[in-house]
Design a protein around this motif. Structure first.
Motif, mmCIF file in Angstrom:
data_model
loop_
_atom_site.group_PDB
_atom_site.id
_atom_site.type_symbol
_atom_site.label_atom_id
_atom_site.label_comp_id
_atom_site.label_asym_id
_atom_site.label_seq_id
_atom_site.Cartn_x
_atom_site.Cartn_y
_atom_site.Cartn_z
ATOM 1 N N ASP A 84 1.306 4.946 -10.384
ATOM 2 C CA ASP A 84 0.453 6.144 -11.187
ATOM 3 C C ASP A 84 -1.016 6.375 -10.570
ATOM 4 O O ASP A 84 -1.514 7.202 -10.510
ATOM 5 N N ASN A 85 -1.532 5.276 -9.817
ATOM 6 C CA ASN A 85 -2.762 5.437 -9.314
ATOM 7 C C ASN A 85 -2.834 5.107 -7.703
ATOM 8 O O ASN A 85 -2.691 3.773 -7.696
ATOM 9 N N PRO A 86 -2.556 5.806 -6.736
ATOM 10 C CA PRO A 86 -2.633 5.451 -5.558
ATOM 11 C C PRO A 86 -3.697 4.664 -4.826
ATOM 12 O O PRO A 86 -4.739 4.951 -5.526
ATOM 13 N N ILE A 87 -3.640 3.809 -4.028
ATOM 14 C CA ILE A 87 -5.004 3.001 -3.652
ATOM 15 C C ILE A 87 -4.973 3.609 -2.309
ATOM 16 O O ILE A 87 -4.218 3.799 -1.715
ATOM 17 N N LEU A 88 -6.413 3.576 -2.079
ATOM 18 C CA LEU A 88 -6.790 3.871 -0.384
ATOM 19 C C LEU A 88 -6.801 2.607 0.484
ATOM 20 O O LEU A 88 -7.511 1.502 0.024
ATOM 21 N N ILE A 89 -6.077 2.866 1.499
ATOM 22 C CA ILE A 89 -5.963 1.617 2.536
ATOM 23 C C ILE A 89 -6.495 2.098 3.953
ATOM 24 O O ILE A 89 -6.643 3.300 3.964
ATOM 25 N N ASP A 90 -6.584 1.311 4.785
ATOM 26 C CA ASP A 90 -7.074 1.280 6.060
ATOM 27 C C ASP A 90 -8.194 2.226 6.340
ATOM 28 O O ASP A 90 -8.052 3.548 6.797
ATOM 29 N N ASP A 91 -9.546 1.996 5.715
ATOM 30 C CA ASP A 91 -10.757 2.607 5.618
ATOM 31 C C ASP A 91 -10.606 4.244 5.045
ATOM 32 O O ASP A 91 -10.963 5.008 5.525
ATOM 33 N N ALA A 92 -9.583 4.156 4.029
ATOM 34 C CA ALA A 92 -9.363 5.265 3.104
ATOM 35 C C ALA A 92 -8.992 6.338 3.982
ATOM 36 O O ALA A 92 -9.083 7.654 3.630
ATOM 37 N N LYS A 93 -8.198 6.277 5.139
ATOM 38 C CA LYS A 93 -7.455 7.227 5.964
ATOM 39 C C LYS A 93 -5.919 7.282 5.196
ATOM 40 O O LYS A 93 -5.408 8.489 5.636
ATOM 41 N N LEU A 94 -5.487 6.639 4.364
ATOM 42 C CA LEU A 94 -4.183 6.465 4.028
ATOM 43 C C LEU A 94 -4.195 6.159 2.451
ATOM 44 O O LEU A 94 -4.976 5.224 2.210
ATOM 45 N N SER A 95 -3.424 6.602 1.686
ATOM 46 C CA SER A 95 -3.376 6.333 0.407
ATOM 47 C C SER A 95 -1.874 5.759 0.117
ATOM 48 O O SER A 95 -0.889 6.005 0.800
ATOM 49 N N PHE A 96 -1.699 4.720 -0.699
ATOM 50 C CA PHE A 96 -0.709 4.100 -1.029
ATOM 51 C C PHE A 96 -0.247 4.060 -2.308
ATOM 52 O O PHE A 96 -0.980 3.779 -3.348
ATOM 53 N N SER A 97 1.123 4.218 -2.509
ATOM 54 C CA SER A 97 1.508 4.182 -3.974
ATOM 55 C C SER A 97 3.179 3.836 -3.881
ATOM 56 O O SER A 97 3.680 3.671 -2.920
ATOM 57 N N LEU A 98 3.845 3.706 -5.342
ATOM 58 C CA LEU A 98 5.075 3.422 -5.306
ATOM 59 C C LEU A 98 5.912 4.518 -5.949
ATOM 60 O O LEU A 98 5.465 5.189 -6.850
ATOM 61 N N ASP A 99 6.789 4.846 -5.354
ATOM 62 C CA ASP A 99 7.924 5.565 -6.262
ATOM 63 C C ASP A 99 8.388 4.640 -7.463
ATOM 64 O O ASP A 99 9.000 3.753 -7.363
ATOM 65 N N LYS A 100 8.270 5.503 -8.692
ATOM 66 C CA LYS A 100 8.434 4.783 -10.010
ATOM 67 C C LYS A 100 9.961 4.002 -10.022
ATOM 68 O O LYS A 100 10.142 3.120 -10.467
ATOM 69 N N SER A 101 10.976 5.238 -9.720
ATOM 70 C CA SER A 101 12.122 4.595 -10.002
ATOM 71 C C SER A 101 12.822 3.858 -9.039
ATOM 72 O O SER A 101 13.939 3.130 -9.271
ATOM 73 N N THR A 102 12.248 3.711 -7.868
ATOM 74 C CA THR A 102 12.880 2.778 -6.830
ATOM 75 C C THR A 102 11.881 1.683 -6.185
ATOM 76 O O THR A 102 12.070 0.628 -5.561
ATOM 77 N N GLY A 103 10.720 2.016 -6.546
ATOM 78 C CA GLY A 103 9.736 0.818 -6.101
ATOM 79 C C GLY A 103 9.500 1.083 -4.605
ATOM 80 O O GLY A 103 8.910 0.098 -3.851
ATOM 81 N N LYS A 104 10.031 1.971 -4.016
ATOM 82 C CA LYS A 104 9.700 2.454 -2.488
ATOM 83 C C LYS A 104 8.297 2.817 -2.111
ATOM 84 O O LYS A 104 7.693 3.617 -3.008
#
Lengths: 253, 165
Positions: A84-104
């Motif tokens: 539900d809350n994407p996190i920012l990674i790699d100096d905030a150039k990229l956001s990361f989150s998970l797909d709820k039903s698969t965890g991908k």
């Protein structure tokens, strides 16, 4: 050795935990209502450890808030926070989150991380901030004739053996001069997202097991020439194409 | 082949005895540890208190084939052949028996078969309704109506498009 002291309900809970961990996040959550034994198994870290990507620890370590996981009392809570809350990674150039039903894994490249033709020319594109944007900056189209936006993501970041789709995440209208010739960006393919932005599917791809190299995603005009403006670009998102996973299929990483 | 020294007797909950090669029985961690505890003793009978004879027979069948296939395909191809056998093996087991089998296998601590049976059960219950799975496991709902409603509300997203059965 005797059978006395053998805890049958612990034996059963162990079985249920294992079975649930093989079904998937959706089944696990739904079946947690069966009984208190199922509920307790469906909350266990052993189950959610299997749904989180194997490298979730190193992804969080690359985030702007590497200690975030200490705030969660269980892996299940961490899982849903990452959905539900994407996190920012790699100096905030990229956001990361998970797909709820698969965890991908899902990633969004921020606008600054994209190649935007004429993006450095302030008469054509402006860099501003937007309250509802997960990144610090968005690209606002002032006016261009030739619209071209693209980005690349390394295949190894994505979940293997997974169908993905790429989406341009934007707001505002890229109003064409003539209403009869409105551009694709305003077309029926545009969908509103939960976060208030709009997205257009750019295409899909299958990320094979052990795939190396980069995936290129881009949008450009086929019939150029009209002046257009008003488009605000947040980024390009890659996330799994919704296909229900069957038990035993799609081997986890 | 194996001498009688390499045999062990497994006794089911009903008292039925099964004579098994050590090579097969040693895949059951619980048998292994019992025999280690009473090393030197001539008594090679292991009681599997809670395991019914029909499950003892299934477990022996699985590991007998496992050991034979491993010997025969030492050079490679074992995993493939094992998968083929597992498919046949599961086909002859009633869905209701899977529950009893998984409990037995977990009790005997036999990891390879545990994974196989858990996967078969997971396949069987995936995308099934709560009521179906409750009945399948023979589990009594111990939540109050309010508790149940609250848990359903927590996971509302997980209830769309579920099979009726």
């Amino acid at each position: 050795m005797g059978s006395r002291g053998l805890d049958l309900s612990a034996l059963l809970e162990d079985c249920i935990e294992n079975v649930l961990s093989l079904t998937g996040p959706r089944d696990t959550c739904r079946l947690s209502v069966i009984s208190s034994l199922f509920r307790s198994a469906a909350k266990s870290d052993a189950v959610w450890q299997k749904y989180l990507p194997p490298d979730y620890g190193s992804i969080i370590a690359r985030s702007t808030d590497p200690s975030m996981f200490t705030r969660f009392s269980s892996l299940k809570d961490l899982y849903f926070s990452l959905c539900d809350n994407p996190i920012l990674i790699d100096d905030a150039k990229l956001s990361f989150s998970l797909d709820k039903s698969t965890g991908k894994k899902c990633y969004m490249l921020c606008a600054r991380n994209l190649v935007i033709i004429w993006g450095d020319t302030p008469e054509y594109w402006q860099w501003t901030s937007e309250a509802e944007c997960r990144f610090g900056e968005v690209a606002e189209l002032i006016s261009v004739c030739w619209l071209q936006i693209g980005g690349k993501i390394s295949a190894s970041l994505l979940s293997p053996a997974t169908f993905y789709s790429a989406y341009l995440v934007s707001m505002g209208l890229a109003g064409a001069e003539s209403p009869t010739r409105s551009v694709y960006l305003n077309g029926p393919y545009r969908r509103e997202r939960k976060d208030g932005w709009f997205e257009i599917e750019l295409g899909e791809f299958f990320n094979k097991e052990g795939e190396e190299g980069e995936i290129e995603m881009s949008v450009y005009e086929i019939k150029g020439g009209n002046w257009k403006g008003g488009l605000i670009v947040q980024g390009i998102e890659s996330r799994p194409k919704i296909k229900r996973k069957r038990v035993g299929e799609n081997p986890k990483e | 082949m194996a001498s009688t020294d390499d045999k062990v007797i497994l006794k089911s909950s009903e008292g039925e005895c099964f004579e098994v090669d050590m090579a097969v029985a040693s895949h059951l961690q619980i048998v292994k540890s019992v025999l280690e505890d009473c090393e030197g003793s001539s008594d090679k009978v292991v009681s599997l208190f809670i395991v019914e004879a029909k499950y003892v027979a299934m477990i022996i069948e699985y590991y007998k084939n496992y050991v034979e296939l491993k010997e025969k395909h030492e050079e490679g191809g074992f995993e493939e052949k094992l998968k083929e056998f597992e498919k046949q093996f599961l086909e002859q087991i009633d869905k209701k028996e899977l529950k009893g089998l998984v409990m037995a296998v977990n009790y005997l601590n036999a990891p390879a078969l545990f994974d196989v049976v858990c996967t078969a059960i997971a396949k069987h219950i995936e995308n099934k309704s709560v009521e179906y799975v409750r009945e399948y496991f023979g589990i009594v709902n111990d939540f109050t109506a309010e508790e149940e409603a609250q848990i359903r509300e927590e996971h509302r997203w997980a209830y769309d498009g579920v099979n009726d059965d």
